[in-house]
Design a protein around this motif. Structure first.
Motif, mmCIF file in Angstrom:
data_model
loop_
_atom_site.group_PDB
_atom_site.id
_atom_site.type_symbol
_atom_site.label_atom_id
_atom_site.label_comp_id
_atom_site.label_asym_id
_atom_site.label_seq_id
_atom_site.Cartn_x
_atom_site.Cartn_y
_atom_site.Cartn_z
ATOM 1 N N LEU A 14 0.866 -1.174 0.000
ATOM 2 C CA LEU A 14 0.000 0.000 0.000
ATOM 3 C C LEU A 14 0.904 1.225 0.000
ATOM 4 O O LEU A 14 1.803 1.335 0.845
ATOM 5 C CB LEU A 14 -0.880 -0.011 1.255
ATOM 6 N N PRO A 15 0.736 2.164 -0.953
ATOM 7 C CA PRO A 15 1.724 3.232 -1.121
ATOM 8 C C PRO A 15 1.609 4.372 -0.109
ATOM 9 O O PRO A 15 1.452 5.541 -0.459
ATOM 10 C CB PRO A 15 1.451 3.715 -2.553
ATOM 11 N N LEU A 16 1.675 4.018 1.158
ATOM 12 C CA LEU A 16 1.744 4.978 2.250
ATOM 13 C C LEU A 16 3.017 4.695 3.042
ATOM 14 O O LEU A 16 3.423 3.535 3.189
ATOM 15 C CB LEU A 16 0.514 4.862 3.164
ATOM 16 N N GLN A 17 3.630 5.753 3.575
ATOM 17 C CA GLN A 17 4.933 5.631 4.212
ATOM 18 C C GLN A 17 4.998 4.488 5.225
ATOM 19 O O GLN A 17 5.933 3.686 5.228
ATOM 20 C CB GLN A 17 5.283 6.958 4.907
ATOM 21 N N GLY A 18 4.007 4.403 6.104
ATOM 22 C CA GLY A 18 4.029 3.391 7.147
ATOM 23 C C GLY A 18 3.854 1.974 6.644
ATOM 24 O O GLY A 18 4.089 1.017 7.385
ATOM 25 N N HIS A 19 3.459 1.815 5.385
ATOM 26 C CA HIS A 19 3.306 0.498 4.780
ATOM 27 C C HIS A 19 4.462 0.179 3.839
ATOM 28 O O HIS A 19 4.897 -0.972 3.749
ATOM 29 C CB HIS A 19 1.979 0.422 4.013
ATOM 30 N N ILE A 20 4.955 1.183 3.136
ATOM 31 C CA ILE A 20 6.057 0.974 2.198
ATOM 32 C C ILE A 20 7.327 0.563 2.938
ATOM 33 O O ILE A 20 8.033 -0.372 2.530
ATOM 34 C CB ILE A 20 6.320 2.259 1.383
ATOM 35 N N VAL A 21 7.631 1.247 4.038
ATOM 36 C CA VAL A 21 8.883 0.987 4.757
ATOM 37 C C VAL A 21 8.988 -0.472 5.200
ATOM 38 O O VAL A 21 9.979 -1.149 4.893
ATOM 39 C CB VAL A 21 9.039 1.956 5.943
ATOM 40 N N PRO A 22 8.005 -1.027 5.919
ATOM 41 C CA PRO A 22 8.160 -2.435 6.318
ATOM 42 C C PRO A 22 8.132 -3.406 5.151
ATOM 43 O O PRO A 22 8.779 -4.463 5.212
ATOM 44 C CB PRO A 22 6.981 -2.666 7.279
ATOM 45 N N MET A 23 7.405 -3.098 4.078
ATOM 46 C CA MET A 23 7.419 -3.975 2.911
ATOM 47 C C MET A 23 8.825 -4.055 2.315
ATOM 48 O O MET A 23 9.304 -5.134 1.940
ATOM 49 C CB MET A 23 6.417 -3.502 1.861
ATOM 50 N N LEU A 24 9.503 -2.920 2.235
ATOM 51 C CA LEU A 24 10.864 -2.917 1.705
ATOM 52 C C LEU A 24 11.828 -3.619 2.659
ATOM 53 O O LEU A 24 12.775 -4.291 2.222
ATOM 54 C CB LEU A 24 11.317 -1.491 1.434
ATOM 55 N N GLU A 25 11.599 -3.473 3.954
ATOM 56 C CA GLU A 25 12.428 -4.192 4.930
ATOM 57 C C GLU A 25 12.220 -5.701 4.810
ATOM 58 O O GLU A 25 13.172 -6.483 4.905
ATOM 59 C CB GLU A 25 12.108 -3.702 6.338
ATOM 60 N N LEU A 26 10.977 -6.115 4.590
ATOM 61 C CA LEU A 26 10.705 -7.532 4.358
ATOM 62 C C LEU A 26 11.377 -7.996 3.064
ATOM 63 O O LEU A 26 11.923 -9.113 2.996
ATOM 64 C CB LEU A 26 9.200 -7.769 4.289
ATOM 65 N N ALA A 27 11.350 -7.153 2.038
ATOM 66 C CA ALA A 27 12.031 -7.483 0.783
ATOM 67 C C ALA A 27 13.515 -7.730 1.030
ATOM 68 O O ALA A 27 14.106 -8.668 0.474
ATOM 69 C CB ALA A 27 11.834 -6.358 -0.236
ATOM 70 N N ASN A 28 14.130 -6.913 1.875
ATOM 71 C CA ASN A 28 15.541 -7.116 2.220
ATOM 72 C C ASN A 28 15.758 -8.477 2.879
ATOM 73 O O ASN A 28 16.711 -9.204 2.559
ATOM 74 C CB ASN A 28 16.017 -6.013 3.162
ATOM 75 N N LEU A 29 14.879 -8.813 3.822
ATOM 76 C CA LEU A 29 14.991 -10.101 4.522
ATOM 77 C C LEU A 29 14.916 -11.269 3.541
ATOM 78 O O LEU A 29 15.728 -12.199 3.594
ATOM 79 C CB LEU A 29 13.875 -10.235 5.557
ATOM 80 N N LEU A 30 13.926 -11.222 2.670
ATOM 81 C CA LEU A 30 13.711 -12.332 1.747
ATOM 82 C C LEU A 30 14.790 -12.401 0.669
ATOM 83 O O LEU A 30 15.165 -13.480 0.215
ATOM 84 C CB LEU A 30 12.317 -12.226 1.127
ATOM 85 N N HIS A 31 15.298 -11.242 0.266
ATOM 86 C CA HIS A 31 16.430 -11.229 -0.672
ATOM 87 C C HIS A 31 17.645 -11.858 -0.003
ATOM 88 O O HIS A 31 18.390 -12.636 -0.627
ATOM 89 C CB HIS A 31 16.730 -9.791 -1.106
ATOM 90 N N PHE A 32 17.856 -11.546 1.263
ATOM 91 C CA PHE A 32 18.978 -12.118 2.010
ATOM 92 C C PHE A 32 18.856 -13.641 2.095
ATOM 93 O O PHE A 32 19.865 -14.357 2.136
ATOM 94 C CB PHE A 32 19.007 -11.511 3.415
ATOM 95 N N LYS A 33 17.613 -14.139 2.085
ATOM 96 C CA LYS A 33 17.393 -15.588 2.150
ATOM 97 C C LYS A 33 17.461 -16.260 0.773
ATOM 98 O O LYS A 33 17.192 -17.452 0.653
ATOM 99 C CB LYS A 33 16.045 -15.889 2.796
ATOM 100 N N GLY A 34 17.788 -15.510 -0.261
ATOM 101 C CA GLY A 34 18.068 -16.108 -1.554
ATOM 102 C C GLY A 34 17.035 -15.881 -2.637
ATOM 103 O O GLY A 34 17.235 -16.300 -3.777
ATOM 104 N N PHE A 35 15.934 -15.220 -2.320
ATOM 105 C CA PHE A 35 14.914 -14.967 -3.337
ATOM 106 C C PHE A 35 15.271 -13.754 -4.186
ATOM 107 O O PHE A 35 15.874 -12.790 -3.694
ATOM 108 C CB PHE A 35 13.552 -14.707 -2.683
ATOM 109 N N SER A 36 14.876 -13.774 -5.450
ATOM 110 C CA SER A 36 14.870 -12.566 -6.266
ATOM 111 C C SER A 36 13.567 -11.825 -5.983
ATOM 112 O O SER A 36 12.516 -12.450 -5.841
ATOM 113 C CB SER A 36 14.968 -12.914 -7.749
#
Length: 477
Positions: A14-36
């Motif tokens: 959802l393109p609101l600051q409080g939703h974008i930030v954790p989504m991107l942080e989750l993206a970092n976590l999952l990228h670190f675990k090997g996903f594109s």
């Protein structure tokens, strides 16, 4: 985990600051675990791909008009986004799923508020996981909205604000989630009418929290739903705090790094950091009370005053002439700050906050006690947990006038109660430090999430491309 390599995930926040930030942080976590990772971004609050070179971005034009994009009615805005994103996101999915030059897509992860994505994902045979960017305790209350409505707690009545909510200690009626909207019934239906159905139709729910602060709430949610529940927060915890742009940066405002230089000149644990999120707006009268409360506390302060924070003003016009000069360097005001870096700075002794969930988790991770001034949604609940459950902060019980603000600041910074709160926060921070260590709750949940996503491959890999490009299924674009 090697079995996650060669798998791609599509994330849509959802393109609101409080939703974008954790989504991107989750993206970092999952990228670190090997996903594109492919992140879909709207033109509204459009993300800057250069800040995330390890992620792939795809952009859709949701077509919000200028007046629609500037509305202060969040319920109406979320409804519009669900309506206007449907067709462009479908076209985006067709392109992503039919691109055989990239890794096959294992699943779609969308914000819990993007209800339009459920039937769309189903039509593509695409597994869909939901992201809850707020806490688990507030989600328990959202799930109970029909019950709370039946018992007369909702909509809130002034005569019952101090009444305890039975079955939800330590909440009072005043703490129940609320959003200021011209259509309260639409808000109720958005929460009560869709939340349960959406979650039950998903392949799992990811929550930005951890067992040591919300274990009881996570148990209640797991009892409510037949799908896997993953408490893998705080999402940002495994990554070092930096002053550079990144997931903690605003989608619309540049971070002012001058505040770090200013903090470097202050004594340890002496500074009040005041910041109230990306959406709150207050009157000029209230703004002046906040300003004089900070000034009269005799503590150095760093204050984020976002343009638009003061109703009817561009920025600091409401401050009396000479206000900052009279402080002799004891106060520093910026339009936006690198919050994680600020909270990690040794000079910061307290955070005066709106109690948004992202800010709450960041404070817990950095060991910074809080002064609570909630504004809307789940912030009132978060504030109650901060003050009465975890006991790591204070509410403004003396009111939002300058005298009450001074009393609260001094209680936290110099009195005995403040020392007890700092000790409680230190204990909670240690638990946050351990949750992503091997054997910690978030470590184990993240491992479980990765295994769960990889197990979904058998559902999607055989059919997703055919579903995307076969005109007979009615989805061809």
């Amino acid at each position: 985990m090697e079995h996650s390599k060669g798998r791609r995930l599509i994330l849509f926040a959802l393109p609101l600051q409080g939703h974008i930030v954790p989504m991107l942080e989750l993206a970092n976590l999952l990228h670190f675990k090997g996903f594109s990772i492919t992140v879909v971004s709207t033109q509204f609050n459009k993300l800057n791909p250069s800040s995330y070179p390890h992620l792939t971005f795809d952009f859709i034009d949701e077509g919000l008009t200028e007046s629609e994009a500037s509305t202060n009615d969040l319920v109406h805005l979320i409804s519009l986004l669900n309506e206007k994103c449907a067709q462009p996101f479908k076209e985006c999915l067709v392109n992503l799923l039919s691109d055989v030059s990239k890794e096959p897509v294992a699943c779609l992860i969308t914000d819990l508020r993007f209800h339009f994505t459920q039937p769309l994902a189903k039509s593509f045979n695409l597994p869909r996981l939901l992201l809850r960017t707020g806490g688990a305790s507030s989600l328990v209350v959202y799930i109970a909205f029909p019950h709370l409505h039946e018992k007369g707690y909702l909509p809130k009545q002034d005569s019952r604000l101090e009444e305890p909510v039975k079955g939800f200690p330590p909440l009072k009626v005043r703490d129940l989630p609320n959003i200021h909207t011209k259509d309260p019934e639409q808000y109720f239906q958005m929460v009560a009418g869709r939340l349960r159905d959406e979650t039950e139709a998903s392949q799992g729910l990811i929550i930005n929290t951890f067992e040591d602060i919300e274990g009881k709430a996570l148990i209640r949610i797991r009892d409510e739903f037949p799908v896997p529940i993953f408490g893998v927060g705080p999402f940002h915890k495994p990554f070092p705090t930096t002053t550079s742009s990144g997931p903690g940066s605003s989608v619309s405002l540049p971070q002012d790094q001058s505040c770090i230089s200013w903090l470097n000149t202050q004594a340890p644990k002496s500074v009040i950091y005041a910041g109230f999120g990306s959406l709150a707006a207050i009157s000029e009268e209230q703004f002046l009370e906040l300003a004089w409360g900070l000034a009269n506390s005799n503590q150095p302060f760093l204050w984020v005053v976002r343009p638009g924070f003061v109703q009817g003003a561009e920025w600091l016009e409401a401050l009396p002439n000479g206000f900052l000069e009279a402080l002799n360097g004891r106060g520093h005001i910026v339009k936006w700050a690198p919050q994680k870096a600020v909270l990690a700075h040794p000079a910061v002794g307290a955070f005066w906050t709106h109690c948004g969930w992202n800010s709450t988790l960041e404070c817990i991770c950095e060991g910074v006690p809080m002064i609570c001034m909630p504004c809307s949604a789940d912030q009132m609940m978060n504030a109650r947990y901060i003050s009465d459950v975890w006991k790591v902060g204070l509410q403004l019980d003396h009111g939002k006038e300058r005298g009450g603000i001074v009393k609260t600041i001094r209680k936290l910074m110099v009195e005995k109660e403040g020392k007890e709160i700092r000790n409680n926060m230190s204990d909670l921070t240690k638990k946050a430090d351990l949750c992503f260590k091997p054997g910690g709750s978030s470590y184990e949940c993240l491992e479980g999430l990765v295994k769960h996503i990889c197990s979904l491959d058998s559902i999607v890999l055989q059919t997703q491309i055919e579903a995307a490009v076969n005109p007979s299924n009615g989805l061809h674009v």
